[in-house]
Design an enzyme around this catalytic site. Structure first.
Site, PDB file in Angstrom:
ATOM      1  N   CYS A 148       0.757  -1.168  -0.035  1.00 50.00           N
ATOM      2  CA  CYS A 148      -0.051   0.076   0.062  1.00 50.00           C
ATOM      3  C   CYS A 148       0.801   1.196   0.046  1.00 50.00           C
ATOM      4  CB  CYS A 148      -0.976  -0.133   1.116  1.00 50.00           C
ATOM      5  SG  CYS A 148       0.036  -0.055   2.818  1.00 50.00           S
ATOM      6  N   ASN A 200      -7.779   4.789  -2.377  1.00 54.70           N
ATOM      7  CA  ASN A 200      -7.523   3.663  -1.793  1.00 54.70           C
ATOM      8  C   ASN A 200      -6.618   2.808  -2.926  1.00 54.70           C
ATOM      9  OD1 ASN A 200      -6.612   1.614   0.019  1.00 54.70           O
ATOM     10  ND2 ASN A 200      -8.846   1.060   0.547  1.00 54.70           N
TER      11      ASN A 200
END
Length: 504
Positions: free
Chosen positions: A116, A445
């Site tokens: 991420c 995201n």
């Protein structure tokens, strides 16, 4: 922010009734009844659970109509879908009055990996690339950074093994370092190390592989070999130090020569499963279409590509503000033994009030710069398709179970209840026109378009208070005070196992 894959199911944890990071309403009630609690006697004097305990608990639960209703419903349904608050959904729309003007795309997907932080970083940087080259959609190669990070983390662990070879193998530090030695996750300063050393390439130059998108198999194999290599180096270190004819300098030299021999195996595994990456100083040619369909190409090295498209807000000139209420504000912190490139830039945090993080975001968004941030994403959030809500009022657990969730932010850190588990990007903020304070944030995201509302979440101000730990700010947009603290170099060193060492 890495010991496990950052794409995790939401957890039922947190606090709803918090007045600040250091005090909750629940704490006030508990504190007032301390004397009466001290005088009560247990039903089971030996500390076990007796049937008398169970009878008493059942009697109390059976007498509560609310609990009886909860039993009727919740035995057959998922509490996360059943106990969502409709008023909370209505109160936090996906609408914002300050957005980064230029819209990038597509929504990215880290899939079954813990990358991420690399996706968040490249999602921030691609704004400038797309604006300059007039692109409709574009992705930088997250796998390129992933390869160099994993290779360097392997070397970093073996260097730490040499450095700590005199400690017992069951020493707390040695044991901790061997636990999750090459996590997929990372921190801002670690990605700056990668960018400054290796540069960047477009995704078509170094595309995804099976194991960049599903990293567990190679992680398991690499960890197995690295732990074996660490023991090999420990044994060699012991034999070298036992020989009076070998100087400390010669011992280190011999250990590093052996380490490089062992690293050949690591490189072989990685290059076979992820592909051989471009060298940072080797030229490549990238051909592409602009947003109006015209052919174009770019030629140069990965290092040149990075420098060419980070001219306005250089990652190297950006730093982390954190909100850690356990520790003193207005100071610089680092975490012992945390890093990826040996001898590289250390992980540094300027600890400050939570409102300072929010105002840094507002300044960045108004300047047209999206913001990298780290949070505990699984807490009171729903990333389901079409939902995308991060709000402490979203789940009505307290009402359904007649409980109070009273941990403070500091207590959650102290008890391993919370930490930075995920990095994302803030690309918009809604500011109250009367107070000038942010009330909600737009979150980009990296879990694909099926997550949230077309890949985006909305985060409430109260959720930010409790579960956001880090915001990255460029020096030109930071306060002079924060820049001064960052540049002072006078840092407090937290232990290797501190929760601020969690990798997003």
């Amino acid at each position: 922010m890495g010991s496990s894959v950052s794409k995790v199911p939401a957890q039922v944890t947190g606090t709803l009734n918090e007045t600040s990071s250091s005090e909750s309403l629940h704490e006030k009630r508990v504190g007032s009844s301390t004397s009466s609690a001290a005088g009560s006697l247990p039903l089971a004097t030996d500390g076990s659970i007796s049937l008398s305990n169970v009878d008493a608990w059942e009697s109390a639960a059976a007498a509560d109509p609310k609990i009886q209703l909860a039993r009727t419903i919740l035995a057959h349904t998922n509490i996360k879908s059943t106990l969502t608050s409709r008023p909370a959904v209505v109160a936090i729309p996906h609408v914002f009055n300050h957005e980064v003007e230029f819209k990038s795309g597509p929504v990215t997907n880290q899939k079954s990996s813990g990358r991420c932080w690399l996706f968040a970083t490249t999602n921030v940087i691609r704004h400038e690339v797309m604006k300059k080259l007039k692109l409709k959609e574009f992705q930088l190669s997250q796998s390129y950074l992933f390869f160099w990070d994993k290779l360097n983390k392997s070397n970093y662990y073996l260097e730490l093994s040499i450095e700590n070879a005199d400690r017992p193998v069951d020493d707390r530090l040695v044991n901790f370092l061997a636990d999750d030695l090459i996590s997929d996750g990372g921190q801002w300063d670690m990605v700056v190390n990668l960018l400054e050393t290796y540069g960047l390439v477009p995704q078509p130059i170094y595309p995804e592989s099976y194991h960049s998108s599903a990293s567990s198999p190679i992680n398991n194999l690499l960890k197995m070999k690295l732990r074996e290599h660490a023991l090999t180096l420990r044994a060699l270190s012991s034999s070298l130090k036992a020989d009076p004819a070998v100087s400390p300098e010669s011992a280190i030299s011999a250990l590093r020569a052996k380490k490089e021999e062992l690293m050949q195996e690591i490189y072989t595994i990685m290059s076979a499963t992820l592909g051989v990456p471009p060298k940072p100083d080797a030229s490549f040619t990238w051909e592409y279409y602009t947003e109006d369909g015209k052919y174009a190409k770019w030629e140069g090295t990965p290092q040149q590509f990075y420098k060419a498209f980070t001219t306005k807000f250089s990652p190297a000139e950006s730093f982390s503000l954190i909100n850690d209420p356990r520790n003193e504000y207005g100071k610089l912190y680092t975490v012992d033994k945390l890093g990826n490139i040996w001898g590289g830039r250390p992980v540094l945090y300027v600890n400050t009030e939570i409102d300072d993080l929010k105002q840094a975001i507002v300044r960045s968004i108004k300047a047209g710069q999206p913001v990298f941030f780290g949070c505990d994403v699984g807490q009171f959030s729903d990333s389901g398709k079409g939902v995308g809500i991060m709000d402490t009022d979203y789940f009505e657990y307290e009402q359904a179970f007649n409980i109070t969730l009273g941990l403070t932010k500091a207590q959650r850190l102290q008890t391993n209840e919370s930490a930075m588990t995920h990095a994302m990007v803030i690309s918009a903020v809604h500011v109250d026109e009367k107070t000038g304070r942010p009330v909600r944030f737009k979150v980009e995201n990296s879990w694909g378009e099926e997550s949230g509302v077309n890949g985006y979440n909305v985060m409430s101000d109260k959720w930010f208070d409790q579960f956001v730990f880090q915001v990255v700010i460029h020096k030109s947009l930071a306060t002079k005070e924060h820049v001064k603290i960052f540049e002072s170099g006078e840092k407090v060193v937290l232990p290797a196992w501190d929760p601020m060492g969690a990798l997003a």
